[in-house]
Design an enzyme around this catalytic site. Structure first.
Site, PDB file in Angstrom:
ATOM      1  N   HIS A 143       7.290 -51.690  26.391  1.00 27.23           N
ATOM      2  CA  HIS A 143       6.557 -51.224  25.212  1.00 27.23           C
ATOM      3  C   HIS A 143       6.228 -49.728  25.220  1.00 27.23           C
ATOM      4  O   HIS A 143       5.076 -49.328  25.098  1.00 27.23           O
ATOM      5  CB  HIS A 143       5.268 -52.027  25.053  1.00 27.23           C
ATOM      6  CG  HIS A 143       5.466 -53.363  24.404  1.00 27.23           C
ATOM      7  ND1 HIS A 143       6.104 -53.533  23.196  1.00 27.23           N
ATOM      8  CD2 HIS A 143       5.110 -54.613  24.812  1.00 27.23           C
ATOM      9  CE1 HIS A 143       6.130 -54.824  22.881  1.00 27.23           C
ATOM     10  NE2 HIS A 143       5.538 -55.496  23.844  1.00 27.23           N
ATOM     11  N   ASP A 170      11.529 -56.117  24.167  1.00 28.54           N
ATOM     12  CA  ASP A 170      10.226 -55.510  23.869  1.00 28.54           C
ATOM     13  C   ASP A 170      10.049 -54.176  24.590  1.00 28.54           C
ATOM     14  O   ASP A 170       9.016 -53.914  25.222  1.00 28.54           O
ATOM     15  CB  ASP A 170       9.084 -56.467  24.208  1.00 28.54           C
ATOM     16  CG  ASP A 170       8.919 -57.551  23.145  1.00 28.54           C
ATOM     17  OD1 ASP A 170       9.714 -57.564  22.184  1.00 28.54           O
ATOM     18  OD2 ASP A 170       8.001 -58.376  23.261  1.00 28.54           O
ATOM     19  N   ASN A 202      11.522 -59.329  20.094  1.00 27.76           N
ATOM     20  CA  ASN A 202      11.121 -59.332  18.689  1.00 27.76           C
ATOM     21  C   ASN A 202      10.628 -57.955  18.224  1.00 27.76           C
ATOM     22  O   ASN A 202      10.565 -57.693  17.022  1.00 27.76           O
ATOM     23  CB  ASN A 202      10.047 -60.389  18.430  1.00 27.76           C
ATOM     24  CG  ASN A 202       8.716 -60.043  19.063  1.00 27.76           C
ATOM     25  OD1 ASN A 202       8.596 -59.994  20.280  1.00 27.76           O
ATOM     26  ND2 ASN A 202       7.703 -59.797  18.252  1.00 27.76           N
ATOM     27  N   HIS A 203      10.304 -57.069  19.163  1.00 28.65           N
ATOM     28  CA  HIS A 203       9.893 -55.716  18.781  1.00 28.65           C
ATOM     29  C   HIS A 203      11.089 -54.791  18.578  1.00 28.65           C
ATOM     30  O   HIS A 203      10.893 -53.652  18.154  1.00 28.65           O
ATOM     31  CB  HIS A 203       8.952 -55.123  19.834  1.00 28.65           C
ATOM     32  CG  HIS A 203       7.550 -55.621  19.698  1.00 28.65           C
ATOM     33  ND1 HIS A 203       6.576 -54.946  19.002  1.00 28.65           N
ATOM     34  CD2 HIS A 203       6.965 -56.754  20.147  1.00 28.65           C
ATOM     35  CE1 HIS A 203       5.442 -55.621  19.042  1.00 28.65           C
ATOM     36  NE2 HIS A 203       5.654 -56.729  19.737  1.00 28.65           N
TER      37      HIS A 203
END
Length: 253
Positions: A143, A170, A202-203
């Site tokens: 992230h 992610d 999903n990011h």
């Protein structure tokens, strides 16, 4: 400790709530897309093929200079260059990578992952280490936290034959240095494909990337901050995300 367990449980509950909210939004968007396709059946039919898109990106990149005083990563990609990029990103005065470097890495990575998808689809099967001297380290949810990735490599060694990595999605959003993480990982991937693997989380998609940092997104805004007035770079990243596999299986099951 009990405090650390409670903190993790709270974080996990918030993460699950965000995932459920995202799924609900995707279902609503799917219904809207279905209605639009019924009303406008030719919508999107004029989109260029991937190969046409690569020609477009290549012509765009050829006109870009290596436009800052920081590190320049250019093809052909080698492990020496990837290690030099790692060393540069550890510097406290490291600058955003030149726009042309980012484009060139993404174009090369798209072609590589497209070939991989043609051979194995969205599920990649990876061989498990055969000896105790070999390792496959699995990392997830970095992230945008570049310092975390740099510490992981410092503690466990850089990607190399016998010391491979799988980054399980992610990578984008929340932190402000996902661009550098992507380019660093892809520099190793392009230099030696077997030592670094990457899945899509999903990011790695636009809906979440367009959210503010405070709402769990931010990647699109990171790119706008580092490379102003270049929405095409955001589009290029989205095209790259669509080439990534969704999952990997390690060893025989």
């Amino acid at each position: 400790s009990d405090t650390e367990i409670a903190a993790f449980d709270a974080w996990d509950a918030m993460e699950q709530a965000e995932e459920l909210n995202f799924i609900d939004q995707q279902l609503r968007q799917h219904d809207m897309e279905r209605l639009l396709m019924q009303r406008f059946p030719t919508r999107g039919s004029s989109m260029p093929s991937p190969r046409d898109a690569y020609s477009y990106w290549a012509s765009l990149v050829s006109a870009l200079p290596y436009d800052n005083n920081g590190f320049v990563l250019s093809p052909p990609y080698t492990l020496r260059k990837a290690r030099a990029l790692y060393t540069y990103l550890k510097r406290p005065d490291a600058q955003p990578l030149p726009r042309r470097c980012v484009y060139e890495v993404l174009i090369a990575a798209c072609k590589l992952f497209e070939q991989q998808a043609a051979a194995s689809g969205s599920l990649v099967r990876l061989a498990a280490p055969e000896t105790r001297a070999e390792r496959l380290l699995v990392c997830g949810d970095t992230h945008g936290q570049l310092q975390d990735v740099l510490v992981i490599f410092e503690e466990h060694g850089l990607p190399a034959p016998g010391n491979a990595y799988l980054f399980n999605g992610d990578i984008a959003d929340r932190g402000r240095n996902a661009t550098e993480i992507f380019v660093l990982l892809l520099a190793f991937k392009l230099a030696c494909p077997s030592i670094l693997h990457m899945n899509r989380g999903n990011h790695e998609q636009r809906d979440l990337n367009e959210r503010p940092f405070a709402n769990g997104g931010g990647f699109a805004w990171e790119l706008r901050s580092k490379y102003p007035h270049d929405e095409r770079l955001i589009d290029m990243f989205q095209h790259f995300f669509m080439q990534l596999p969704l999952a990997s299986v390690v060893g025989e099951w």
